[in-house]
Motif scaffolding. Structure first.
Motif, PDB file in Angstrom:
ATOM      1  N   LYS A  38      30.837  -7.436   1.741  1.00 39.84           N
ATOM      2  CA  LYS A  38      30.953  -7.561   0.293  1.00 39.84           C
ATOM      3  C   LYS A  38      30.462  -6.289  -0.397  1.00 39.84           C
ATOM      4  O   LYS A  38      31.066  -5.814  -1.372  1.00 39.84           O
ATOM      5  CB  LYS A  38      30.139  -8.768  -0.185  1.00 39.84           C
ATOM      6  CG  LYS A  38      30.241  -9.015  -1.685  1.00 39.84           C
ATOM      7  CD  LYS A  38      29.451 -10.250  -2.091  1.00 39.84           C
ATOM      8  CE  LYS A  38      29.536 -10.479  -3.596  1.00 39.84           C
ATOM      9  NZ  LYS A  38      28.745 -11.690  -3.994  1.00 39.84           N
ATOM     10  N   ARG A  39      29.367  -5.713   0.113  1.00 39.68           N
ATOM     11  CA  ARG A  39      28.830  -4.489  -0.481  1.00 39.68           C
ATOM     12  C   ARG A  39      29.779  -3.305  -0.269  1.00 39.68           C
ATOM     13  O   ARG A  39      29.865  -2.411  -1.122  1.00 39.68           O
ATOM     14  CB  ARG A  39      27.459  -4.199   0.133  1.00 39.68           C
ATOM     15  CG  ARG A  39      26.745  -2.977  -0.430  1.00 39.68           C
ATOM     16  CD  ARG A  39      26.391  -3.133  -1.906  1.00 39.68           C
ATOM     17  NE  ARG A  39      25.368  -4.126  -2.126  1.00 39.68           N
ATOM     18  CZ  ARG A  39      24.059  -3.863  -2.113  1.00 39.68           C
ATOM     19  NH1 ARG A  39      23.639  -2.627  -1.875  1.00 39.68           N
ATOM     20  NH2 ARG A  39      23.186  -4.817  -2.347  1.00 39.68           N
ATOM     21  N   LEU A  40      30.478  -3.300   0.882  1.00 40.17           N
ATOM     22  CA  LEU A  40      31.459  -2.235   1.111  1.00 40.17           C
ATOM     23  C   LEU A  40      32.615  -2.335   0.110  1.00 40.17           C
ATOM     24  O   LEU A  40      33.162  -1.322  -0.335  1.00 40.17           O
ATOM     25  CB  LEU A  40      31.995  -2.328   2.543  1.00 40.17           C
ATOM     26  CG  LEU A  40      31.075  -1.829   3.654  1.00 40.17           C
ATOM     27  CD1 LEU A  40      31.657  -2.169   5.015  1.00 40.17           C
ATOM     28  CD2 LEU A  40      30.832  -0.327   3.539  1.00 40.17           C
ATOM     29  N   TRP A  41      32.989  -3.552  -0.228  1.00 47.00           N
ATOM     30  CA  TRP A  41      34.094  -3.765  -1.172  1.00 47.00           C
ATOM     31  C   TRP A  41      33.667  -3.473  -2.605  1.00 47.00           C
ATOM     32  O   TRP A  41      34.444  -2.932  -3.397  1.00 47.00           O
ATOM     33  CB  TRP A  41      34.581  -5.204  -1.031  1.00 47.00           C
ATOM     34  CG  TRP A  41      35.776  -5.525  -1.889  1.00 47.00           C
ATOM     35  CD1 TRP A  41      35.788  -6.213  -3.069  1.00 47.00           C
ATOM     36  CD2 TRP A  41      37.128  -5.170  -1.628  1.00 47.00           C
ATOM     37  NE1 TRP A  41      37.061  -6.310  -3.557  1.00 47.00           N
ATOM     38  CE2 TRP A  41      37.914  -5.671  -2.696  1.00 47.00           C
ATOM     39  CE3 TRP A  41      37.765  -4.472  -0.594  1.00 47.00           C
ATOM     40  CZ2 TRP A  41      39.284  -5.496  -2.748  1.00 47.00           C
ATOM     41  CZ3 TRP A  41      39.138  -4.298  -0.657  1.00 47.00           C
ATOM     42  CH2 TRP A  41      39.884  -4.813  -1.725  1.00 47.00           C
ATOM     43  N   LEU A  42      32.404  -3.840  -2.919  1.00 53.59           N
ATOM     44  CA  LEU A  42      31.864  -3.610  -4.258  1.00 53.59           C
ATOM     45  C   LEU A  42      30.570  -2.815  -4.137  1.00 53.59           C
ATOM     46  O   LEU A  42      29.468  -3.371  -4.177  1.00 53.59           O
ATOM     47  CB  LEU A  42      31.608  -4.949  -4.975  1.00 53.59           C
ATOM     48  CG  LEU A  42      32.831  -5.840  -5.222  1.00 53.59           C
ATOM     49  CD1 LEU A  42      32.390  -7.195  -5.746  1.00 53.59           C
ATOM     50  CD2 LEU A  42      33.777  -5.159  -6.219  1.00 53.59           C
ATOM     51  N   PRO A  43      30.650  -1.499  -3.945  1.00 58.51           N
ATOM     52  CA  PRO A  43      29.452  -0.673  -3.739  1.00 58.51           C
ATOM     53  C   PRO A  43      28.556  -0.633  -4.978  1.00 58.51           C
ATOM     54  O   PRO A  43      29.015  -0.803  -6.101  1.00 58.51           O
ATOM     55  CB  PRO A  43      30.031   0.713  -3.417  1.00 58.51           C
ATOM     56  CG  PRO A  43      31.381   0.709  -4.051  1.00 58.51           C
ATOM     57  CD  PRO A  43      31.887  -0.703  -3.956  1.00 58.51           C
ATOM     58  N   SER A  44      27.264  -0.422  -4.724  1.00 55.98           N
ATOM     59  CA  SER A  44      26.301  -0.301  -5.828  1.00 55.98           C
ATOM     60  C   SER A  44      25.317   0.806  -5.496  1.00 55.98           C
ATOM     61  O   SER A  44      25.166   1.213  -4.348  1.00 55.98           O
ATOM     62  CB  SER A  44      25.563  -1.627  -6.041  1.00 55.98           C
ATOM     63  OG  SER A  44      24.855  -1.998  -4.869  1.00 55.98           O
ATOM     64  N   GLU A  45      24.619   1.286  -6.515  1.00 60.98           N
ATOM     65  CA  GLU A  45      23.688   2.404  -6.339  1.00 60.98           C
ATOM     66  C   GLU A  45      22.427   1.949  -5.597  1.00 60.98           C
ATOM     67  O   GLU A  45      21.914   0.853  -5.812  1.00 60.98           O
ATOM     68  CB  GLU A  45      23.305   2.985  -7.700  1.00 60.98           C
ATOM     69  CG  GLU A  45      22.416   4.220  -7.600  1.00 60.98           C
ATOM     70  CD  GLU A  45      22.061   4.780  -8.962  1.00 60.98           C
ATOM     71  OE1 GLU A  45      21.288   5.750  -9.013  1.00 60.98           O
ATOM     72  OE2 GLU A  45      22.556   4.235  -9.969  1.00 60.98           O
TER      73      GLU A  45
END
Length: 279
Positions: free
Chosen positions: A90-97
């Motif tokens: 999920k983090r790969l699809w929606l990256p965050s700082e």
């Protein structure tokens, strides 16, 4: 118990650090450390309970509880590993700082704590499934800390935030591999499987070489734990054999050659009707 307190105490620091830094690697490791704290408590309780004396309702005592604790710990590791992989995808699809500085500091401290806990547990019996389960949990934490350190260094030097979920996923795969092995071994014991160090055919062949033994059947090998094998069998005594002496030879062979001290032997004076292996 010491490993449990070390793991549980540092888990709180990882939760705070993960939230502040926005690091999935730290939060995933904190979740793993939470389960580890519970698992280490379960493993410690299993050792304490395993030393209780047998009762009329539990004639074998509580030793098997250690294997049950290992099985539960293995299943918990599987769930955690899958959850980390899903969160990483999920983090790969929606990256965050990710704040690499705080992440690195907390990950290094976590590595020190996990190395200390690993060293404490590694001094124990590595063949014990209960201890092995606890050790695998701590090993998973250690891998999580290493992944967080590498990810923070990559982010600091390149700004590539995707390193955080990718390395979290790598650590999770390693956790899943160890967890599956633990579940298989503990389930094998719970299903009364033959202990890994024993060979059914070898033992049966060895028994048939003993003086006065004309046949062997209904040979069962299992264990309360992998370290405490148990055997039960039927032995057909030869016409020239003396039952008492045959019994002593069978028990001595199983104890001296295969370290099986808990043996139940039924002596028979006639060849069995079915399932018998004779000379």
């Amino acid at each position: 118990m010491l490993a449990m307190w070390l793991t549980g105490g540092f888990m709180l620091a990882e939760v705070v650090g993960g939230l502040v830094a926005g690091s999935l690697a730290l939060l995933a490791d904190a979740g793993h450390m939470l389960s580890d704290t519970v698992s280490l408590a379960l493993a410690w309780g299993a050792f304490r309970l395993g030393h209780r004396a047998a009762t009329r309702k539990l004639t074998f005592g509580y030793a098997r509880f250690q294997v049950l604790a290992a099985f539960v710990n293995g299943l918990t590791l599987l769930v955690i590993g899958v959850a980390i992989v899903m969160a990483a995808l999920k983090r790969l699809w929606l990256p965050s700082e990710v704040l690499a500085g705080p992440m690195l500091a907390i990950a290094v401290l976590g590595l020190v704590v996990n190395i200390a806990a690993f060293w404490i547990l590694h001094k124990g019996d590595q063949d014990n499934l209960n201890l092995r389960g606890a050790l695998l949990h701590v090993m998973g934490d250690l891998l999580g800390s290493v992944a967080a350190i590498i990810a923070s260094l990559v982010i600091m030097t390149t700004g590539w935030n995707q390193a955080d979920p990718l390395l979290s996923m790598l650590a999770a795969v390693l956790i899943l591999r160890g967890a599956w092995s633990l579940v298989k071994r503990s389930a094998h014991t719970l299903l009364e499987g033959t202990p890994e160090q024993l060979d059914h055919e070898e033992i049966q062949a060895g028994l048939l070489t003993l003086e006065g033994v004309d046949g062997v059947h209904d040979l069962h090998l299992w264990g309360l734990t992998p370290q405490s094998p148990v055997a039960s069998l039927h032995v057909v005594v030869a016409d020239t054999g003396i039952p008492g002496e045959v019994l002593e030879r069978v028990q001595a062979y199983l104890l001296d050659t295969h370290a099986i001290s808990h043996v139940t032997v039924q002596l028979e004076g006639e060849a069995c009707l079915q399932g018998c292996v004779s000379r």
